[in-house]
Each structure stands twice: as C-alpha cells, then as structure tokens.
Design a protein around this motif. Structure first.
Motif, PDB file in Angstrom:
ATOM      1  N   GLU A 141      19.294  51.492  47.899  1.00 28.85           N
ATOM      2  CA  GLU A 141      19.109  50.639  46.352  1.00 28.85           C
ATOM      3  C   GLU A 141      18.294  49.496  46.307  1.00 28.85           C
ATOM      4  O   GLU A 141      18.050  49.051  45.240  1.00 28.85           O
ATOM      5  N   ARG A 159      18.456  52.414  42.633  1.00 30.36           N
ATOM      6  CA  ARG A 159      19.834  53.124  42.298  1.00 30.36           C
ATOM      7  C   ARG A 159      20.537  53.693  43.607  1.00 30.36           C
ATOM      8  O   ARG A 159      19.420  54.694  43.684  1.00 30.36           O
ATOM      9  N   PRO A 160      21.291  53.712  44.247  1.00 31.49           N
ATOM     10  CA  PRO A 160      21.762  54.517  45.240  1.00 31.49           C
ATOM     11  C   PRO A 160      22.322  55.890  44.919  1.00 31.49           C
ATOM     12  O   PRO A 160      22.845  56.039  43.638  1.00 31.49           O
ATOM     13  N   ALA A 161      22.328  56.875  45.850  1.00 32.75           N
ATOM     14  CA  ALA A 161      22.790  58.050  45.794  1.00 32.75           C
ATOM     15  C   ALA A 161      22.724  58.834  46.812  1.00 32.75           C
ATOM     16  O   ALA A 161      21.972  58.387  47.695  1.00 32.75           O
ATOM     17  N   ASP A 202      19.487  61.715  41.745  1.00 31.21           N
ATOM     18  CA  ASP A 202      20.075  60.586  40.781  1.00 31.21           C
ATOM     19  C   ASP A 202      19.816  59.202  41.323  1.00 31.21           C
ATOM     20  O   ASP A 202      20.013  58.321  40.610  1.00 31.21           O
ATOM     21  N   GLY A 203      19.014  59.125  42.343  1.00 30.25           N
ATOM     22  CA  GLY A 203      18.751  57.869  42.942  1.00 30.25           C
ATOM     23  C   GLY A 203      17.370  57.206  42.444  1.00 30.25           C
ATOM     24  O   GLY A 203      16.401  57.941  41.918  1.00 30.25           O
ATOM     25  N   ASN A 215      14.568  55.049  44.422  1.00 36.16           N
ATOM     26  CA  ASN A 215      14.497  54.609  45.852  1.00 36.16           C
ATOM     27  C   ASN A 215      13.688  53.323  45.909  1.00 36.16           C
ATOM     28  O   ASN A 215      12.578  53.188  45.877  1.00 36.16           O
ATOM     29  N   ILE A 236      22.171  57.717  52.310  1.00 33.04           N
ATOM     30  CA  ILE A 236      22.186  56.901  51.093  1.00 33.04           C
ATOM     31  C   ILE A 236      20.535  56.361  50.623  1.00 33.04           C
ATOM     32  O   ILE A 236      19.898  56.052  51.312  1.00 33.04           O
ATOM     33  N   ILE A 237      20.234  56.705  49.302  1.00 34.63           N
ATOM     34  CA  ILE A 237      18.988  56.424  48.862  1.00 34.63           C
ATOM     35  C   ILE A 237      19.015  54.665  48.759  1.00 34.63           C
ATOM     36  O   ILE A 237      19.820  54.381  48.014  1.00 34.63           O
ATOM     37  N   PRO A 251      19.921  63.377  45.458  1.00 33.30           N
ATOM     38  CA  PRO A 251      19.128  62.525  45.705  1.00 33.30           C
ATOM     39  C   PRO A 251      18.261  62.247  44.259  1.00 33.30           C
ATOM     40  O   PRO A 251      17.746  61.099  44.083  1.00 33.30           O
TER      41      PRO A 251
END
Length: 388
Positions: A234, A180-182, A190-191, A193, A231-232, A188
């Motif tokens: 995805e 999931r990107p964050a 929320d992501g 990786n 961006i983490i 970070p």
C-alpha cells in the motif's frame, strides 16, 4: 612587529591549549552524535571556549545544538566554523571532531592577537552538516550577518588549497507512494501497488543516468516497500539525493528526477508526494585571496597542497551556502599517512590518531595565520569589510 612575530604569538596560544584541543577532538570522536542531536558535543565545545575566555551563547538561531563564541571588537569579524555531527553507524567518519578542534584552536590563537589588530573572532558551532543543513539555517537566521569572512579546514587524505576547488550542490528528499492493498493471490487486480511505482521510478532514473552530465549524481534507496508477500504493498518510501556542479544545474536535474517519480505514479495509479529532507546545499566558492594566503603557509608545516582536477570533488557541504553570502575557504588538511577516504570505517579510525592530532594543531595555526594576514593588510581588509 613583523607578521612572523604575531604568527608566533598565535601559535604559542595554540600550543598552550594543545592538550585540551586534542582532548576535545578525542572526546567528540568517542561520543559521536548525529545531526541535531549533538547535545554533548556542543556542550563540550562551549565549555572549552568559556574556559578560554570567550563569550559563549548556546542554542542560537533556535537550534539547540548551535552556538557562538565571541571575543574582541572591530570592523573585521573572522568567522570560524566548527562542525561536530557524526555519521549514523560510522561515527566520525568525516572527521568533524578534527574540524571542531581546529576551529576552536584557531579562535584561541587569534584571541591572543586581536588587541594588536583590532578585530573580532566569532566561532560558530554549526550542527547537522551531514544532513540537515545547519549552516544554511544559521545563515537564514542571521548568525553570519556580522561575519566578514568565514573559514574552516576539513580533514582528508591530502592537503588542498586550490582557489577553484569546489563541491557539488545537493538536494535531498523523501518520496512516498500511496496505493491500495489487496490480497496478492485472491484479488491482486483490486490493489494499487506502491512498490511497483517505486520500481518504475527507479528504472526511469537508471535510464536517465546515462544522459546526465558527467559530474552529476543521483543516489537513493527504498526505505520501505511492503510488509508481506501476500498483500499488495500500500505504501512505499524512498530517500533520494541529486547532486550537480552548481545550483542552476541542480534545479534542472531535480526537475527531471521528479518527473521519473511522477512517471511511477502515472504508470501504477499510485499517488506520489515529496518532502524536502533539509535545505539545498550550494556549491562551494573558495575566496581566491583567502585560499592563496592559506596555501602560502602550508610549507611552514611541512605540507604541500595537491592540485585537484577541476570538478574532482563530488562531495557536498553546507559550507557552500555560507560561501555564497560570505567570503569563505574550506581547504582540506591531510591526516598524513591515512589512505582512506571520508565516510568509511577506515577514516573513522584515522580521525583519532596522532596524524589527526597533528592536523588539529597545524590546521588551527594555518587558519589563524590566514586571519592575521587579512587583519594586517589594510587594503584587503577594507575591501572585505566594505563588501559586507
């Protein structure tokens, strides 16, 4: 008429076609095409075989770049495998241009003697050896059902004719992690990786390597693992292969490697999926009588087989799959003077030299002589025919 006389008949036919066989090898080398895209290469082979009087069928087995070229009739069918796919970025660094011309030459040589011994020649144009398993697809779709024995010769820096020479079983697959990107600075946490999942898996595989059997191999690379630093990631995608001495050991090691990729998903919370990149390649099983027969003719061409240590060849080939269903041989024929190993730029150069041209003609004669010896040996011939 003695065997030597018929060797001469076959050899004369190969000699008559020498210039066209060498031209085929050069033309394939000059226009390399990768797996399943060998349209011009297959067409060149088909044209040559038609001009030699063979019945050619293109697009066999629902593979646009596969073909067969047939001549003769009888209980014995000699299969000759022609490869013509090249390597991405390297061209014919495995010398498939030479393999193709050898097979064509052997078929033409045998055409000159089939009426004497009442057998059939079937050249099989087999695409996608480097990746894609064209021969396995053709096995599954029936192309080898009527083949009694199968033969080919592969160029290299040495001549080989070892009964116990083999290749490794191999599987190739794609691994995809989805996270999931964050924002990499703002949130970070929320992501999820996906690139970290790939890192965990590669560390686990690196540790696994110290505990796998000596002849096993694990290799791969990360094809994608993010786009920008803020961006983490995805998605990450990896291409991997696993090799082992035989199919049973391959299955065991494959499970352990997949567990490493699953560990990456577990550690990071990413989802993981696997996609097989093509059929598994089986280990090569050279037929003892055919290989000994091939080796017995080497000296007539000034060649001497190098005895390889057991398990020395760590390469893989879909000819291994053929050898599990049809008695087969896959010797190496030397590009004399070449020192480079296949899959290098240096070997690409070597595959279009006078030494390579010499290997085309010698290889065609060696395979033709092996087939003639089988056709003449009523006991051995009956044994192979009955086994099919």
């Amino acid at each position: 008429m003695s065997a030597g006389r018929w060797y001469g008949v076959a050899g004369a036919a190969v000699g008559e076609w020498r210039d066209r066989l060498v031209a085929l090898s050069h033309s394939l080398h000059d226009e390399p095409e990768v797996a399943f895209a060998e349209h011009a290469s297959a067409a060149k082979l088909a044209e040559l075989m038609r001009s030699a009087g063979f019945k050619v069928t293109e697009g066999v087995c629902a593979l646009p770049t596969a073909l067969t070229a047939e001549y003769g009739d009888g209980d014995l069918t000699v299969g000759l495998c022609a490869e013509y796919d090249a390597l991405p970025g390297i061209g014919h660094g495995c010398g498939h241009n030479v393999i193709c011309a050898i097979a064509a030459g052997a078929a033409i040589g045998l055409k000159a003697v089939v009426d004497r011994y009442g057998f059939r020649v079937k050249l099989l144009g087999t695409p996608a050896e480097e990746i894609g398993g064209g021969k396995q697809l053709m096995v599954e779709r029936g192309a080898f059902d009527d083949v009694t024995v199968a033969m080919m010769a592969h160029p290299g820096p040495i001549d080989t004719a070892g009964v116990r020479d083999s290749t490794q079983a191999c599987t190739r697959f794609e691994v995809t992690y989805r996270g999931r990107p964050a924002h990499a600075a703002g949130a970070p946490w929320d992501g999820v990786n996906a690139a970290d999942a790939a890192t965990v898996a590669q560390v686990a595989i690196g540790l696994l390597r110290q505990q796998v059997p000596p002849r096993s191999r694990i290799a791969g690379f990360v094809r994608s693992g993010g786009a920008v630093t803020n961006i983490i990631p995805e998605v990450s995608v990896l291409d991997y292969e696993v090799r082992a001495p035989d199919i049973d050991q391959l299955d065991a090691l494959r499970r352990r490697v997949r567990d490493c990729f699953t560990a990456g998903a577990t550690a990071t919370g990413a989802e993981v999926s696997f996609r097989q990149a093509g059929p598994d390649y089986a280990d090569l099983r050279n037929d003892p009588w055919l290989m000994e027969t091939y080796g017995a003719h080497l000296a007539d061409f000034g060649r001497t087989a190098v005895v390889l240590p057991l398990g020395a060849n760590s390469a893989s080939t879909d000819m291994g799959n053929v050898s599990h269903v049809v008695p087969s041989i896959h010797p190496m024929i030397a590009l004399r003077g070449a020192e480079a190993m296949p899959h290098t730029h240096e070997f690409t150069v070597a595959a279009r030299t006078t030494a390579a041209d010499e290997a085309v003609i010698d290889g065609a004669n060696l395979l033709a002589r092996t087939a003639i010896d089988l056709a003449r040996n009523s006991t051995r011939r009956a044994m192979y025919v009955s086994a099919r």
